[in-house]
Write a protein that holds these residues in place. Sequence first.
Motif, short mmCIF file in Angstrom:
data_model
loop_
_atom_site.label_atom_id
_atom_site.label_comp_id
_atom_site.label_asym_id
_atom_site.label_seq_id
_atom_site.Cartn_x
_atom_site.Cartn_y
_atom_site.Cartn_z
N LEU A 90 0.26 -21.19 57.50
CA LEU A 90 -0.03 -21.72 58.83
C LEU A 90 0.17 -20.58 59.82
N GLY A 91 -0.93 -20.02 60.31
CA GLY A 91 -0.79 -18.93 61.27
C GLY A 91 -1.88 -17.88 61.15
N THR A 92 -2.42 -17.51 62.31
CA THR A 92 -3.52 -16.54 62.35
C THR A 92 -3.09 -15.20 62.95
N GLY A 93 -1.78 -15.01 63.16
CA GLY A 93 -1.29 -13.75 63.70
C GLY A 93 -1.09 -12.71 62.60
N ALA A 94 -0.40 -11.62 62.97
CA ALA A 94 -0.20 -10.51 62.05
C ALA A 94 0.59 -10.94 60.81
N VAL A 95 1.60 -11.80 60.99
CA VAL A 95 2.41 -12.23 59.84
C VAL A 95 1.57 -13.07 58.88
N GLY A 96 0.79 -13.99 59.43
CA GLY A 96 -0.09 -14.80 58.58
C GLY A 96 -1.05 -13.93 57.79
N GLY A 149 -4.30 -21.80 57.76
CA GLY A 149 -4.54 -22.85 58.73
C GLY A 149 -4.43 -22.37 60.16
N SER A 150 -5.18 -23.05 61.03
CA SER A 150 -5.23 -22.73 62.45
C SER A 150 -5.72 -23.96 63.21
N ARG A 151 -5.46 -23.98 64.54
CA ARG A 151 -6.12 -25.01 65.35
C ARG A 151 -7.61 -24.76 65.38
N GLU A 152 -8.01 -23.49 65.25
CA GLU A 152 -9.44 -23.11 65.26
C GLU A 152 -9.73 -22.26 64.03
N ALA A 187 -12.27 -21.34 62.67
CA ALA A 187 -13.42 -20.41 62.80
C ALA A 187 -12.95 -19.00 63.15
N LYS A 188 -11.78 -18.89 63.80
CA LYS A 188 -11.32 -17.55 64.18
C LYS A 188 -10.91 -16.73 62.96
N LEU A 189 -10.84 -17.37 61.79
CA LEU A 189 -10.48 -16.66 60.56
C LEU A 189 -11.71 -16.24 59.74
N ALA A 238 4.01 -19.46 59.95
CA ALA A 238 3.96 -18.14 60.61
C ALA A 238 3.25 -18.30 61.95
N VAL A 239 3.89 -19.09 62.83
CA VAL A 239 3.32 -19.35 64.16
C VAL A 239 4.34 -18.99 65.23
N LYS A 240 3.86 -18.93 66.44
CA LYS A 240 4.72 -18.63 67.58
C LYS A 240 5.92 -19.58 67.60
N GLY A 241 7.11 -19.05 67.82
CA GLY A 241 8.30 -19.89 67.77
C GLY A 241 8.24 -21.06 68.73
N THR A 291 9.50 -17.90 61.33
CA THR A 291 9.43 -17.89 62.79
C THR A 291 10.72 -17.41 63.44
N ASN A 292 10.58 -16.91 64.65
CA ASN A 292 11.74 -16.58 65.49
C ASN A 292 11.58 -17.26 66.85
N PRO A 293 12.70 -17.70 67.43
CA PRO A 293 12.64 -18.45 68.69
C PRO A 293 12.56 -17.52 69.91
N CYS A 335 13.35 -11.39 59.57
CA CYS A 335 14.19 -10.30 60.08
C CYS A 335 13.58 -8.93 59.87
N VAL A 336 12.23 -8.88 59.74
CA VAL A 336 11.57 -7.60 59.49
C VAL A 336 10.16 -7.67 60.06
N GLY A 337 9.60 -6.53 60.44
CA GLY A 337 8.25 -6.50 60.99
C GLY A 337 7.19 -6.67 59.93
N ASN A 338 6.02 -7.16 60.37
CA ASN A 338 4.96 -7.44 59.39
C ASN A 338 4.50 -6.19 58.63
N MET A 339 4.67 -5.01 59.25
CA MET A 339 4.18 -3.78 58.60
C MET A 339 4.96 -3.41 57.35
N1 LIG Z 1 4.88 -10.01 64.25
C1 LIG Z 1 5.85 -9.67 63.41
O1 LIG Z 1 5.90 -8.55 62.88
C2 LIG Z 1 6.91 -10.70 63.06
C3 LIG Z 1 7.93 -10.34 62.19
C4 LIG Z 1 8.88 -11.31 61.79
C5 LIG Z 1 8.77 -12.61 62.27
N2 LIG Z 1 7.76 -12.91 63.14
C6 LIG Z 1 7.66 -14.30 63.62
O2 LIG Z 1 6.56 -14.87 62.88
C7 LIG Z 1 5.85 -15.80 63.67
C8 LIG Z 1 4.37 -15.39 63.72
O3 LIG Z 1 4.26 -14.16 64.41
P1 LIG Z 1 2.84 -13.45 64.60
O4 LIG Z 1 3.11 -12.22 65.38
O5 LIG Z 1 2.13 -13.37 63.29
O6 LIG Z 1 1.96 -14.48 65.43
P2 LIG Z 1 2.15 -15.23 66.84
O7 LIG Z 1 1.23 -14.62 67.82
O8 LIG Z 1 3.60 -15.33 67.20
O9 LIG Z 1 1.64 -16.70 66.46
C9 LIG Z 1 0.29 -16.94 66.23
C10 LIG Z 1 0.12 -18.35 65.73
O10 LIG Z 1 0.79 -19.27 66.61
C11 LIG Z 1 -0.05 -20.39 66.82
N3 LIG Z 1 0.15 -20.95 68.16
C12 LIG Z 1 0.38 -20.27 69.33
N4 LIG Z 1 0.49 -21.13 70.35
C13 LIG Z 1 0.30 -22.38 69.83
C14 LIG Z 1 0.31 -23.68 70.38
N5 LIG Z 1 0.50 -23.90 71.70
N6 LIG Z 1 0.10 -24.73 69.54
C15 LIG Z 1 -0.10 -24.53 68.22
N7 LIG Z 1 -0.12 -23.31 67.64
C16 LIG Z 1 0.08 -22.26 68.43
C17 LIG Z 1 -1.45 -19.85 66.70
O11 LIG Z 1 -2.28 -20.91 66.29
P3 LIG Z 1 -3.89 -20.82 66.29
O12 LIG Z 1 -4.23 -20.09 65.03
O13 LIG Z 1 -4.28 -22.23 66.27
O14 LIG Z 1 -4.26 -20.06 67.53
C18 LIG Z 1 -1.33 -18.77 65.66
O15 LIG Z 1 -1.62 -19.26 64.37
C19 LIG Z 1 6.53 -15.79 65.05
O16 LIG Z 1 7.42 -16.86 65.13
C20 LIG Z 1 7.28 -14.46 65.07
O17 LIG Z 1 8.44 -14.49 65.88
C21 LIG Z 1 6.85 -11.99 63.54
#
Ligand SMILES: NC(=O)c1ccc[n+]([C@@H]2O[C@H](COP(=O)([O-])OP(=O)(O)OC[C@H]3O[C@@H](n4cnc5c(N)ncnc54)[C@H](OP(=O)(O)O)[C@@H]3O)[C@@H](O)[C@H]2O)c1
Length: 214
Positions: free
Chosen positions: A7-13, A30-33, A35-37, A66-69, A93-95, A135-139
């Motif tokens: 669940l998540g379209t960001g870097a972690v997903g 999975g995503s709300r949209e 199509a963005k994948l 893997a979505v925004k906290g 996730t992180n808050p 507790c670690v970056g996606n890279m």
């Molecule tokens: N980035 C890193 O390196 C890293 C490392 C460790 C932990 N984390 C944690 O992992 C999680 C994911 O991080 P990320 O950087 O990959 O992505 P992100 O930008 O934090 O989250 C993207 C995701 O959040 C969903 N989202 C955002 N607002 C929403 C809302 N109002 N309602 C429903 N869904 C919503 C998006 O859904 P849609 O697809 O529907 O837009 C998307 O799938 C976060 O909690 C972050 O703190 C990140």
Amino acid sequence: MKRIGVLGTGAVGTVLSDGFLRHGYEVTRGSREPAKLADWLAKAGSRARTGTFAEAAHAAEIVVLAVKGTAAEAVLDLAGADALAGKVVIDTTNPIAAVPPVNGVLRYFTSLEESLMERLQRRVQAARFVKAFSCVGNMVMVNPTLAGGPPTMFICGNDAAAKEDVRQILGQFGWETEDLGAVEAARAIEPLCILWCIPGFLTNRWEHALKLLR
Ligand SMILES: NC(=O)c1ccc[n+]([C@@H]2O[C@H](COP(=O)([O-])OP(=O)(O)OC[C@H]3O[C@@H](n4cnc5c(N)ncnc54)[C@H](OP(=O)(O)O)[C@@H]3O)[C@@H](O)[C@H]2O)c1
């Protein structure tokens, strides 16, 4: 072969989906949209699918959150408690609050008395949450090659069998696992992200991880 729902379209997903595919799993993202994948799906191969949060959760044996906290609880609602019941949910996730860091120090919307994962476990009581990858970056999440050797992933959760499943995945992904116990340990694990980020913000170098030495 295990079916993973990410669940998540960001870097972690993206990084974890690609890692699971590389290690032979089936992945539905999975995503709300969904199509963005489309671009990701076009390159991801025959074991990859996309769908809504609910479709990805339904399709999975193991779910990765893997979505925004700030949206994590809402995404559990969209996925549906029935689709998550009984399943391992790897909680990355992180808050992180929607305010800028102070001198490289992230700000959280939780307190030291209540972690985000405790809120998630309460919201879907029948899911088996395991904190991991937070507790670690996606890279460096998948098979990191660091000079100091394999780093330590700190995990916690209430279900021993779920944590064993996650320990096996972490082993495949090149990590040592340190199990810190039940869900309340997320009060300590989630803030490790604040610590991990500080050297990155201060030096703009992000290829590091934590290791527990004895
Ligand atoms: N980035 C890193 O390196 C890293 C490392 C460790 C932990 N984390 C944690 O992992 C999680 C994911 O991080 P990320 O950087 O990959 O992505 P992100 O930008 O934090 O989250 C993207 C995701 O959040 C969903 N989202 C955002 N607002 C929403 C809302 N109002 N309602 C429903 N869904 C919503 C998006 O859904 P849609 O697809 O529907 O837009 C998307 O799938 C976060 O909690 C972050 O703190 C990140």
